[in-house]
Design a protein around this motif. Sequence first.
Motif, short mmCIF file in Angstrom:
data_model
loop_
_atom_site.label_atom_id
_atom_site.label_comp_id
_atom_site.label_asym_id
_atom_site.label_seq_id
_atom_site.Cartn_x
_atom_site.Cartn_y
_atom_site.Cartn_z
N ASP A 1 3.35 11.74 9.25
CA ASP A 1 2.96 10.33 9.30
C ASP A 1 3.93 9.67 10.28
O ASP A 1 5.15 9.76 10.12
CB ASP A 1 3.10 9.72 7.91
N LEU B 1 4.01 8.57 1.91
CA LEU B 1 5.12 7.88 1.27
C LEU B 1 5.34 8.43 -0.14
O LEU B 1 6.49 8.63 -0.57
CB LEU B 1 4.85 6.37 1.21
N THR C 1 0.84 -1.19 0.00
CA THR C 1 0.00 0.00 0.00
C THR C 1 0.88 1.26 0.00
O THR C 1 1.71 1.43 0.89
CB THR C 1 -0.90 0.02 1.25
N PHE D 1 6.44 13.88 6.93
CA PHE D 1 6.65 13.60 8.36
C PHE D 1 5.41 13.89 9.21
O PHE D 1 5.50 13.90 10.42
CB PHE D 1 7.89 14.35 8.86
N ASN E 1 4.77 6.70 10.74
CA ASN E 1 5.64 5.68 10.15
C ASN E 1 6.98 6.28 9.73
O ASN E 1 8.03 5.67 9.90
CB ASN E 1 4.99 5.09 8.91
N MET E 2 6.90 7.48 9.15
CA MET E 2 8.10 8.13 8.61
C MET E 2 9.03 8.57 9.74
O MET E 2 10.23 8.30 9.70
CB MET E 2 7.70 9.35 7.79
N ALA F 1 7.11 11.56 0.20
CA ALA F 1 8.51 11.29 0.55
C ALA F 1 9.30 10.92 -0.70
O ALA F 1 10.45 11.35 -0.85
CB ALA F 1 8.58 10.16 1.57
N TRP F 2 8.68 10.17 -1.58
CA TRP F 2 9.36 9.81 -2.83
C TRP F 2 9.68 11.05 -3.66
O TRP F 2 10.74 11.16 -4.25
CB TRP F 2 8.49 8.83 -3.65
N THR G 1 0.99 5.04 0.62
CA THR G 1 0.19 6.12 1.23
C THR G 1 0.61 7.46 0.64
O THR G 1 1.66 7.56 -0.01
CB THR G 1 0.41 6.15 2.75
#
Lengths: 251, 172
Positions: free
Chosen positions: A131, A23, A18, A129, A133-134, A26-27, A20
């Motif tokens: 998120d 992400l 998945t 950031f 997870n990051m 971020a890419w 998000t």
Amino acid sequence: MLHLSITAEPLFHIFGFTVTNSLFSAWIVMVILIITALVLSKNIKRDDKKVPGKLQNLLEFTIDQLINFMETIAGGRENAVKFFPIAATIFLYVLLSNWLGMLPGVGSIGFYHLEGTKQVFVPFFRSAFADLNMTLALALIVVTMSHIVGLVTVGIKGHISKFIKLTGPIDFFVGILEIISEFGKIISLSFRLFGNVLAGEILLAIITFLVPYIVPLPFLGLEVFVGFIQALIFAVLATMFLSQATEAAHH
Amino acid sequence: MSELITKLGIDWKLLLAQAINFGILVYILKRFVYTPIIGVLEKRRQDIADTATKTAEADLRLQDIETEKQKVLSEARNQAKEIVSKAEVMSKKQVEETFKIAEQKANTIIAEGKISLERERSKIKSEIKSEIGSVVAAAVEKTVGDFMNKEAEEKLKAEALAIIHQNAETFI
């Protein structure tokens, strides 16, 4: 309607993975940084006898100043140079993500997704950031790296003796506190950045929702500053943790 | 705990993805930006340090040269003094010698002069004597020649000459 969400929303799936919106952002940040790095690399004269161009001069000055600044934190030029790539990358990555997260369109351009019977708005971009997870991933990397650095520089015995001390009941208790503080580092690093960025986003969203013109400007300026400070704090703390790990246990 | 993790949206796959992202970013930035720039910076730093050491060395050598110069100069001064004093002594000696030689020469000249003078004098004396003799003889002949015989005349001449010879020293 005002869109607020603590978690990042899934955008699409690639082979069951998945992706998000954070992400995805971020890419984009990564791609920008990589392209800049490649362009800079072409213009860098590696011969120190040649006079560097304006861009290289600026880059050299910035890096030199940063290393000098890091020297005061890391306690020595050797450590500063060693940890510079990680600290500088954290700084650039967080800074650019924070600043790009304030661009118009982030959090506002998206699509509606039917979840059960409810229409849910999913923005394409979300500040990377904002998120957990990051930020958690970055914090985990820093703390894990600090332990690896510790193991390599002071040795397995030396490093473990920082946490498991059998020299006395007080030392033993201090060791346990040290172990707890390692988890504390992860939590404080990740939640500080996450909280600040998310809070900034929510603040801006609410202010813009209430008064769309002029009024959000000071807040936008504040967020530019906060984005910079948070990036700096993360990088400085990372340098501190890494250089602390190179020191042997205090007796 | 698991509810908290779900509520905060923590997903190990996303964590891993982010970790990989960061790893790639560190690698690329390090490879293309940090390492070359830091390399240039360190090289320049090294150059500056080298230059500083070289300058210090040059200073040290300059100091050495200065002390060497002072040493050579003082040596030269001492030598010059020595040479001058030697020359003074030598010149004094020479002057003395020259004086001596001159004195000697003067003495010999004076002595020679005296001798030749003496010789001249005695020569003149004898000449005068013979001259006076002949004058006296002629006078005797002229005054008594008419009334004296030859024998007496000769005798008178001889007597007069003897007197002259005897008293010549007091006349001349």
